[in-house]
Design an enzyme around this catalytic site. Structure first.
Site, PDB file in Angstrom:
ATOM      1  CB  CYS A 285      -7.663  25.784  12.204  1.00  0.00           C
ATOM      2  SG  CYS A 285      -9.065  25.411  12.750  1.00  0.00           S
TER       3      CYS A 285
ATOM      4  CE  LYS B 249       8.447 -15.079 -10.444  1.00  0.00           C
ATOM      5  NZ  LYS B 249       8.008 -16.120 -11.167  1.00  0.00           N
ATOM      6  N   PRO B 250       6.045 -10.241  -7.656  1.00  0.00           N
ATOM      7  CG  PRO B 250       7.259  -8.791  -5.865  1.00  0.00           C
ATOM      8  CD  PRO B 250       7.549  -9.062  -7.352  1.00  0.00           C
TER       9      PRO B 250
ATOM     10  CB  SER C 119      -0.712  -0.065   0.850  1.00  0.00           C
ATOM     11  OG  SER C 119      -0.142  -0.296   2.553  1.00  0.00           O
ATOM     12  N   GLY C 120       0.366   2.371  -0.570  1.00  0.00           N
ATOM     13  CA  GLY C 120       0.960   3.960  -0.094  1.00  0.00           C
ATOM     14  C   GLY C 120       1.796   3.795  -1.524  1.00  0.00           C
TER      15      GLY C 120
ATOM     16  CG  ASP D 268      -5.121  -5.750   2.387  1.00  0.00           C
ATOM     17  OD1 ASP D 268      -4.032  -6.810   1.999  1.00  0.00           O
ATOM     18  OD2 ASP D 268      -5.070  -4.669   2.384  1.00  0.00           O
TER      19      ASP D 268
ATOM     20  CD  GLU E 152      -5.439  24.043   5.673  1.00  0.00           C
ATOM     21  OE1 GLU E 152      -5.539  24.871   5.478  1.00  0.00           O
ATOM     22  OE2 GLU E 152      -5.647  22.883   6.566  1.00  0.00           O
TER      23      GLU E 152
ATOM     24  CG  HIS F 276      -8.809  23.574   7.881  1.00  0.00           C
ATOM     25  ND1 HIS F 276      -7.536  23.420   8.434  1.00  0.00           N
ATOM     26  CD2 HIS F 276      -9.471  23.486   9.100  1.00  0.00           C
ATOM     27  CE1 HIS F 276      -7.730  22.611   9.538  1.00  0.00           C
ATOM     28  NE2 HIS F 276      -8.844  22.576  10.447  1.00  0.00           N
TER      29      HIS F 276
ATOM     30  CG  MET G 269      -7.002  33.178  13.069  1.00  0.00           C
ATOM     31  SD  MET G 269      -8.965  32.562  14.597  1.00  0.00           S
ATOM     32  CE  MET G 269      -9.945  34.032  13.883  1.00  0.00           C
TER      33      MET G 269
HETATM   34  N1  GLN Z   1      -7.791  22.074  18.275  1.00  0.00           N
HETATM   35  C1  GLN Z   1      -8.935  23.784  17.667  1.00  0.00           C
HETATM   36  C2  GLN Z   1     -10.711  23.686  17.687  1.00  0.00           C
HETATM   37  O1  GLN Z   1     -10.944  21.494  18.729  1.00  0.00           O
HETATM   38  C3  GLN Z   1      -8.361  23.974  15.990  1.00  0.00           C
HETATM   39  C4  GLN Z   1      -8.838  22.485  15.427  1.00  0.00           C
HETATM   40  C5  GLN Z   1      -7.710  23.136  13.914  1.00  0.00           C
HETATM   41  O2  GLN Z   1      -7.125  23.790  13.676  1.00  0.00           O
HETATM   42  N2  GLN Z   1      -8.495  21.467  12.899  1.00  0.00           N
HETATM   43  O3  GLN Z   1     -11.239  24.475  17.323  1.00  0.00           O
END
Ligand code: GLN
Length: 551
Positions: free
Chosen positions: A387, A190-191, A17-18, A150, A517, A515, A390
Site C-alpha cells: 500500500c 485469587k484475581p 485484557s490483552g 468494565d 497480508e 493489503h 508501493m
Molecule cells: N496513506 C496511503 C493512502 O491513503 C496509504 C494507505 C495505506 O497504506 N493503507 O492511500
C-alpha cells in the site's frame, strides 16, 4: 444441527485484557470446525466508535479490513486465520453501532410510540445482530472485548443473560489470567476468583474457565478454581504459553476441551479430527533456517509490543510464507526517521534478507522510507511494498529513475510532480470533510499482465485483494514512469488504477496497492509473500547478492 438451532459460546475475559482471548476463542472455533460443524465468530467491542477505521493502530492494534470493506478489530484477522474463513463486517459489533441503530429506529417511529429505554432495547438490538449472523451456523462464538466488570460491557452481558434465560443453547467460557508474582514464584488464583464473582453479579455463571498463564495450571489450582468459582474441575482448561499461537487448538484438543463442549450440548465427539491442523503445527516446528526481515516504518514512542499488534497481519503473513519454506523469520523494526537523521545508516539495510515498507498514513518518516526503498532498489535487496510502501516506491522511482525532481504523494502536501494523488472525485469529498467515503475499502479486482513477476507468482490473470487507501498512482504520470522501465503489472479492470508495481532485473522488487497480508493463512501463505521470502532466502547465498544493473 439436527434441531436447526445455533449453539452460542460466549467468551468473556477477566483479570486483565490483552490475554490472548482472541486466540483462545479462535482456537475453540478451530476445534469445533474440525468436528465438521459450521462455525463462525463475532467480536464485540464496547467502544462508541462505529468501527475501528477512525482509530490509530496504537489504540487497539491493526485495523483489519474485511472483504466487504469493514474496518474491524484485529481479532477478526485472527478468526479468519484460524478458521480459514472470510468473515463479513457484521462480525464486529460495537456499542456505537448498537446505539446508532436503536436511535435510528426511534426516529423512524419503529417503536410504535413506546418509550425507548436502555433496557430492554439495547440488549435486544445486540441479540438481533447476533442472531442475524448466526443464521445457518451450528456454532457462533462471541468474544467480548475487555474484561467483565468494565462498565461498558454490562449491556452485552445482559443480552446473553436474557438469551440464556429464554432457552437459547449457550455455554459461557470465561478466560482468566493466573499471575505468577516473581517474589512468590507461585501461580495465584485469587484475581480469577474475583473476576468470576463480577461475572456472577451480571447473572452469568461460567460453564468453562480457561486459565491463561505462562505455565499449565496444575491440579491443586484447578481444584481451587473449581470450588471458588463454582465450575466443574474438568471444565477448568489450561492455556499456557506456546511457541506459536497456532498450537493452541491442539493444546485444547489434548485436554478433551472439544469433547467437553460437545457433551455440554449433548452432541457426539469424534476422535482424530485434528490431523490437518497437526500438519500446520508440524510445518512450524520443523522450520529451522533463519530469514531476516526488516520492516521500515515511522515508529516512535510506541514500544515493540504495540508495534507487533499494529502490524499483526503483516507479521503473520511473513511467518506463514517463511514456515512453508522451512525458515523461521527474525523480524526487526526499523525506524525510517533514523535514515532522515543520518543517511549513512541506510547501509545497515544490507544486513537483512528482505525489506518491507508496510501500510501507513501521513507525512512523518516518509523521506526515510523513500531512502530505504532507493537503497533496496539500487543494492538488489528484496523489497515488498504494501500500500503506502508501493506508493512510495513509485515516488522513489519517479524522482531517481525518471528525473522528476520533487515528485511526491500529495498526502505530504502540494508537490511539483504529484505522482501519487487523490482522484478528482475523491478530492470533492475531501473538500467537504466527507472522509468516511473517500477510502477504497475491501475487495477490488486487478487484472494482471502476462509475463510479469506478479502474474507468475499468483499464477492467474485476475486477482481480488483487500484495500484501504485514499491515494492512487496518478494516471497522468504512467507514460513517463513506464518509459523508464516501471512495470504496472496489475491494474483495475477499467485500467485506470495501478494495483501492482514491479521492476525487472532486480532479485525481487514488488509493490501492491492492496493489503495481501490480510489474506494469508497458515495453511495457505500468500503468493506475494512466498515469492518475497523465497527471494530473501536466495539472498543468503553469496552468489545471489548481486547489485542490479541500472534500470
Ligand atoms: N496513506 C496511503 C493512502 O491513503 C496509504 C494507505 C495505506 O497504506 N493503507 O492511500
Amino acid at each position: 444441527m439436527p434441531d436447526g438451532k445455533t449453539r452460542f459460546l460466549i467468551v468473556t475475559g477477566g483479570v486483565i485484557s490483552g490475554l490472548g482471548k482472541g486466540v483462545a476463542t479462535a482456537s475453540i472455533g478451530n476445534v469445533l470446525q474440525a468436528q465438521g460443524y459450521k462455525v463462525s465468530i463475532v467480536k464485540i467491542d464496547p467502544y462508541i466508535n462505529i468501527d475501528a477505521g477512525t482509530m490509530r493502530p496504537t489504540e487497539h492494534g491493526e485495523v483489519f479490513v474485511t472483504g466487504d470493506g469493514g474496518e474491524t478489530d484485529q481479532d477478526i484477522g485472527t478468526y479468519e486465520r484460524f478458521l480459514d474463513q472470510d468473515v463479513s463486517r457484521l462480525h464486529n459489533i460495537t456499542t456505537g453501532q448498537v446505539y446508532r441503530r436503536v436511535i435510528e429506529m426511534e426516529r423512524n417511529l419503529e417503536f410504535g410510540g413506546r418509550c425507548v429505554e436502555v433496557i430492554p432495547h439495547i440488549p435486544q438490538e445486540v441479540e438481533r445482530r447476533l442472531k442475524a449472523v448466526a443464521q445457518g451456523l451450528d456454532f457462533l462464538l462471541v468474544e467480548v472485548g475487555g474484561t467483565v466488570g468494565d462498565y461498558q460491557n454490562v449491556l452485552f452481558l445482559e443480552a446473553f443473560r436474557a438469551m440464556h434465560l429464554r432457552g437459547d443453547p449457550i455455554a459461557f467460557i470465561h478466560v482468566v489470567y493466573l499471575p505468577i508474582p516473581g517474589n512468590l514464584g507461585e501461580m495465584k488464583t485469587k484475581p480469577a476468583q474475583h473476576s468470576v464473582r463480577l461475572l456472577n453479579e451480571t447473572g452469568i455463571q461460567p460453564t468453562f474457565i480457561i486459565a491463561r498463564a505462562s505455565r499449565p495450571v496444575d491440579d491443586v489450582r484447578k481444584e481451587k478454581i473449581s470450588i471458588f468459582c463454582n465450575v466443574r474441575k474438568d471444565h477448568v482448561i489450561a492455556d499456557p504459553d506456546t511457541p506459536s499461537v497456532y498450537e493452541m487448538p491442539l493444546v485444547f484438543e489434548r485436554q478433551g476441551f472439544t469433547r467437553k463442549i460437545l457433551e455440554h450440548f449433548n452432541l457426539p465427539y469424534q476422535e482424530g479430527k485434528m490431523q490437518p491442523w497437526e500438519g500446520v503445527v508440524r510445518t512450524i516446528a520443523q522450520a529451522q533456517r533463519q530469514v531476516r526481515i526488516g520492516i521500515v516504518g515511522k515508529y516512535f514512542d510506541i514500544g515493540d509490543f504495540t508495534l507487533e499488534d499494529s502490524y499483526l497481519s503483516v507479521i503473520e503473513a511473513i511467518k506463514h510464507a517463511s514456515w512453508q519454506q522451512g525458515a523461521k523469520p527474525r523480524i526487526q523494526w526499523i525506524d525510517s526517521k533514523e535514515f532522515e537523521r543520518d543517511s549513512s545508516r541506510l547501509r545497515s539495510l544490507e544486513e537483512y534478507d528482505g525489506i518491507i515498507v508496510p501500510g501507513g498514513f501521513g507525512s512523518s518518516g516518509v523521506e526515510g522510507k523513500i531512502g530505504a526503498i532507493r537503497h533496496c532498489r539500487e543494492q538488489g535487496i528484496p523489497y515488498l511494498g504494501l500500500c503506502y510502501g508501493m506508493q512510495l516506491a513509485v515516488v522513489e522511482y519517479a524522482r531517481n529513475a525518471c528525473g522528476l525532481e520533487g515528485a511526491n504523494t500529495t498526502e505530504t502536501g502540494p508537490a511539483p510532480h504529484p505522482v501519487i494523488d487523490v482522484l478528482p472525485e475523491q478530492a470533492q469529498l475531501l473538500a467537504a470533510k466527507n472522509y468516511g467515503n473517500t477510502m477504497r475499502l475491501g475487495n477490488c479486482t486487478a487484472v494482471l499482465a502476462p509475463g510479469t513477476l506478479v502474474h507468475r507468482l499468483y499464477g492467474r490473470d485476475r486477482v481480488v485483494e483487500r484495500h484501504r487507501h485514499r491515494y492512487e498512482v496518478n494516471p497522468a504520470y504512467i507514460p513517463q514512469l513506464e518509459a523508464k522501465g516501471a512495470i504496472f503489472s496489475g491494474r483495475s479492470p477499467d485500467r485506470r488504477l495501478m494495483e501492482f508495481f514491479e521492476l525487472k532485473g532486480h532479485p525481487f522488487f514488488v509493490g501492491t496497492q492492496a493489503h495481501p497480508e490480510l489474506l494469508s493463512r497458515p495453511q495457505r501463505p500468500h503468493p506475494l509473500f512466498l515469492g518475497f521470502i523465497q527471494a530473501a532466502l536466495a539472498r543468503q547465498q553469496p552468489a545471489a547478492r548481486r547489485v542490479p544493473a541500472a534500470a
